[in-house]
Design a protein around this motif. Structure first.
Motif, mmCIF file in Angstrom:
data_model
loop_
_atom_site.group_PDB
_atom_site.id
_atom_site.type_symbol
_atom_site.label_atom_id
_atom_site.label_comp_id
_atom_site.label_asym_id
_atom_site.label_seq_id
_atom_site.Cartn_x
_atom_site.Cartn_y
_atom_site.Cartn_z
ATOM 1 N N LEU A 137 0.824 -1.205 0.000
ATOM 2 C CA LEU A 137 0.000 0.000 0.000
ATOM 3 C C LEU A 137 0.861 1.259 0.000
ATOM 4 O O LEU A 137 0.570 2.222 -0.719
ATOM 5 C CB LEU A 137 -0.926 -0.002 1.212
ATOM 6 C CG LEU A 137 -1.977 -1.113 1.280
ATOM 7 C CD1 LEU A 137 -2.710 -1.072 2.621
ATOM 8 C CD2 LEU A 137 -2.962 -0.993 0.128
ATOM 9 N N GLY A 138 1.907 1.268 0.805
ATOM 10 C CA GLY A 138 2.735 2.459 0.938
ATOM 11 C C GLY A 138 3.451 2.828 -0.345
ATOM 12 O O GLY A 138 3.501 4.006 -0.734
ATOM 13 N N GLU A 141 0.977 4.271 -2.770
ATOM 14 C CA GLU A 141 0.612 5.643 -2.398
ATOM 15 C C GLU A 141 1.736 6.619 -2.759
ATOM 16 O O GLU A 141 1.478 7.709 -3.290
ATOM 17 C CB GLU A 141 0.323 5.705 -0.896
ATOM 18 C CG GLU A 141 -0.886 4.912 -0.442
ATOM 19 C CD GLU A 141 -2.181 5.688 -0.611
ATOM 20 O OE1 GLU A 141 -2.174 6.754 -1.231
ATOM 21 O OE2 GLU A 141 -3.212 5.205 -0.095
ATOM 22 N N ALA A 142 2.967 6.248 -2.472
ATOM 23 C CA ALA A 142 4.094 7.135 -2.763
ATOM 24 C C ALA A 142 4.227 7.372 -4.260
ATOM 25 O O ALA A 142 4.457 8.507 -4.718
ATOM 26 C CB ALA A 142 5.387 6.543 -2.200
ATOM 27 N N SER A 144 1.813 7.149 -6.425
ATOM 28 C CA SER A 144 0.650 7.933 -6.847
ATOM 29 C C SER A 144 0.873 9.420 -6.597
ATOM 30 O O SER A 144 0.575 10.265 -7.453
ATOM 31 C CB SER A 144 -0.603 7.456 -6.105
ATOM 32 O OG SER A 144 -1.731 8.261 -6.427
ATOM 33 N N ILE A 145 1.406 9.754 -5.439
ATOM 34 C CA ILE A 145 1.669 11.163 -5.125
ATOM 35 C C ILE A 145 2.762 11.717 -6.028
ATOM 36 O O ILE A 145 2.686 12.861 -6.500
ATOM 37 C CB ILE A 145 2.047 11.306 -3.638
ATOM 38 C CG1 ILE A 145 0.811 11.028 -2.772
ATOM 39 C CG2 ILE A 145 2.604 12.701 -3.349
ATOM 40 C CD1 ILE A 145 1.098 10.997 -1.298
ATOM 41 N N GLN A 148 1.138 12.523 -9.228
ATOM 42 C CA GLN A 148 0.323 13.726 -9.130
ATOM 43 C C GLN A 148 1.175 14.989 -9.143
ATOM 44 O O GLN A 148 0.831 15.986 -9.770
ATOM 45 C CB GLN A 148 -0.507 13.677 -7.852
ATOM 46 C CG GLN A 148 -1.575 12.596 -7.820
ATOM 47 C CD GLN A 148 -2.217 12.475 -6.456
ATOM 48 O OE1 GLN A 148 -2.137 13.387 -5.631
ATOM 49 N NE2 GLN A 148 -2.855 11.332 -6.200
ATOM 50 N N THR A 175 -0.588 13.156 2.644
ATOM 51 C CA THR A 175 -1.680 12.266 3.049
ATOM 52 C C THR A 175 -1.733 11.024 2.179
ATOM 53 O O THR A 175 -1.864 11.105 0.959
ATOM 54 C CB THR A 175 -3.038 12.999 2.958
ATOM 55 O OG1 THR A 175 -3.005 14.142 3.815
ATOM 56 C CG2 THR A 175 -4.167 12.075 3.393
ATOM 57 N N PHE A 176 -1.587 9.885 2.825
ATOM 58 C CA PHE A 176 -1.848 8.604 2.185
ATOM 59 C C PHE A 176 -3.282 8.213 2.510
ATOM 60 O O PHE A 176 -3.744 8.420 3.626
ATOM 61 C CB PHE A 176 -0.897 7.527 2.707
ATOM 62 C CG PHE A 176 0.500 7.575 2.147
ATOM 63 C CD1 PHE A 176 0.937 8.649 1.396
ATOM 64 C CD2 PHE A 176 1.382 6.526 2.373
ATOM 65 C CE1 PHE A 176 2.224 8.696 0.887
ATOM 66 C CE2 PHE A 176 2.665 6.553 1.869
ATOM 67 C CZ PHE A 176 3.097 7.643 1.125
ATOM 68 N N ARG A 177 -3.971 7.610 1.596
ATOM 69 C CA ARG A 177 -5.378 7.270 1.819
ATOM 70 C C ARG A 177 -5.561 6.006 2.652
ATOM 71 O O ARG A 177 -6.532 5.888 3.396
ATOM 72 C CB ARG A 177 -6.087 7.093 0.473
ATOM 73 C CG ARG A 177 -6.185 8.360 -0.372
ATOM 74 C CD ARG A 177 -6.697 8.039 -1.757
ATOM 75 N NE ARG A 177 -5.771 7.127 -2.449
ATOM 76 C CZ ARG A 177 -6.017 6.553 -3.614
ATOM 77 N NH1 ARG A 177 -7.166 6.772 -4.236
ATOM 78 N NH2 ARG A 177 -5.134 5.750 -4.176
ATOM 79 N N GLN A 178 -4.633 5.046 2.555
ATOM 80 C CA GLN A 178 -4.877 3.731 3.134
ATOM 81 C C GLN A 178 -4.045 3.410 4.376
ATOM 82 O O GLN A 178 -4.293 2.398 5.032
ATOM 83 C CB GLN A 178 -4.630 2.653 2.069
ATOM 84 C CG GLN A 178 -5.516 2.844 0.832
ATOM 85 C CD GLN A 178 -5.259 1.784 -0.211
ATOM 86 O OE1 GLN A 178 -5.792 0.687 -0.121
ATOM 87 N NE2 GLN A 178 -4.431 2.104 -1.197
ATOM 88 N N ALA A 181 1.305 7.948 6.234
ATOM 89 C CA ALA A 181 2.572 8.017 5.514
ATOM 90 C C ALA A 181 3.754 7.828 6.446
ATOM 91 O O ALA A 181 4.757 7.194 6.085
ATOM 92 C CB ALA A 181 2.681 9.351 4.779
#
Length: 245
Positions: A137-138, A141-142, A144-145, A148, A175-178, A181
């Motif tokens: 997950l981490g 997320e990283a 994905s950011i 972005q 902010t991580f969603r799941q 961070a």
């Protein structure tokens, strides 16, 4: 990011804190201190050029996830004038191999609820996620950011951009969603340290570069007669398998 501001380097920070490493589990561990130096690459330092991690194909991480590990570990413990860093020492291999152990599945953890992420730090880890889930997950997320913010995965960012994102993860200002961070960052930093100083049997600390950095004798049968001499131990480290640096 300036060395002139503090006079410290990431490697100085590592040396100052290594005696505390076993106690650093899930607490904030200090990229703010690690990131004060100028980015260091292996190609800039002859001592670091002398070693490259052996070829390794991950068995648990995907190719994209492994690229993140390679890039992130290289920023946390970079190669510098004192020698190879985490990437050259094989830390990504160490972490990948750890994902196939009971540690990664939380087999030895108490994982029953209730879970309270806002509980006092003294109560320990408070999430229903095991290390395998934290990494999967981490990293997603990283990346994905990074996409972005810069239109690229983390591994494709510049060193400065990677440091900025890692610092934000450590501080929890991104902010991580799941999962938090900062929790992901703490696992990443702790496992990077462990891989850099582990016995080479586990995949990291290849050629015992971590041990040579701090003068640790490794698995030598007896070195007690040198403990109180106040002198640097004169013999090279030895691994569990009997390999000598």
């Amino acid at each position: 990011m300036s060395t002139e501001k503090t006079g410290n380097s990431r490697r100085d920070f590592l040396l100052k804190t290594i005696t505390l490493a076993p106690a650093v589990a899930l607490s904030g561990a200090g990229l703010g201190s690690l990131a004060v130096s100028r980015p260091a690459q292996a190609a800039e330092h002859p001592l670091a050029e002398a070693q490259a991690a052996r070829d390794y194909q991950p068995t648990w991480f995907t190719a994209e996830e492994f690229a993140f590990l390679q890039a992130a570990s290289a920023r946390l413990i970079p190669a510098d004038e004192r020698g190879p860093g985490a990437l050259e020492a094989g830390v990504p291999e160490f972490i990948d191999r750890q994902m196939n152990t009971p540690y990664a599945t939380g087999a030895n953890w108490y994982m029953q609820g209730p879970f309270d992420p806002d509980a006092m730090a003294e109560l320990g880890y408070q999430l229903p996620l095991v290390p395998q889930q934290i990494y999967r997950l981490g990293i997603a997320e990283a990346d994905s950011i990074a996409q972005q913010q810069h239109g690229k995965a983390f591994a494709a960012l510049t060193g400065e951009q990677q440091d900025t994102l890692l610092t934000a993860m450590e501080k929890g200002s991104v902010t991580f969603r799941q999962l938090p961070a900062a929790v992901f960052f703490a696992f990443l930093l702790q496992n990077t340290r462990e891989g850099f100083f582990s016995d080479p049997l586990h995949g990291g600390n290849q050629n015992m570069v971590g041990w040579k950095l701090i003068g640790f004798p490794g698995a030598r049968a007896d070195f007690m007669d040198w403990v109180e001499r106040g002198e640097r131990y004169p013999f090279p480290p030895v691994s569990i398998r009997g390999e000598r640096a």
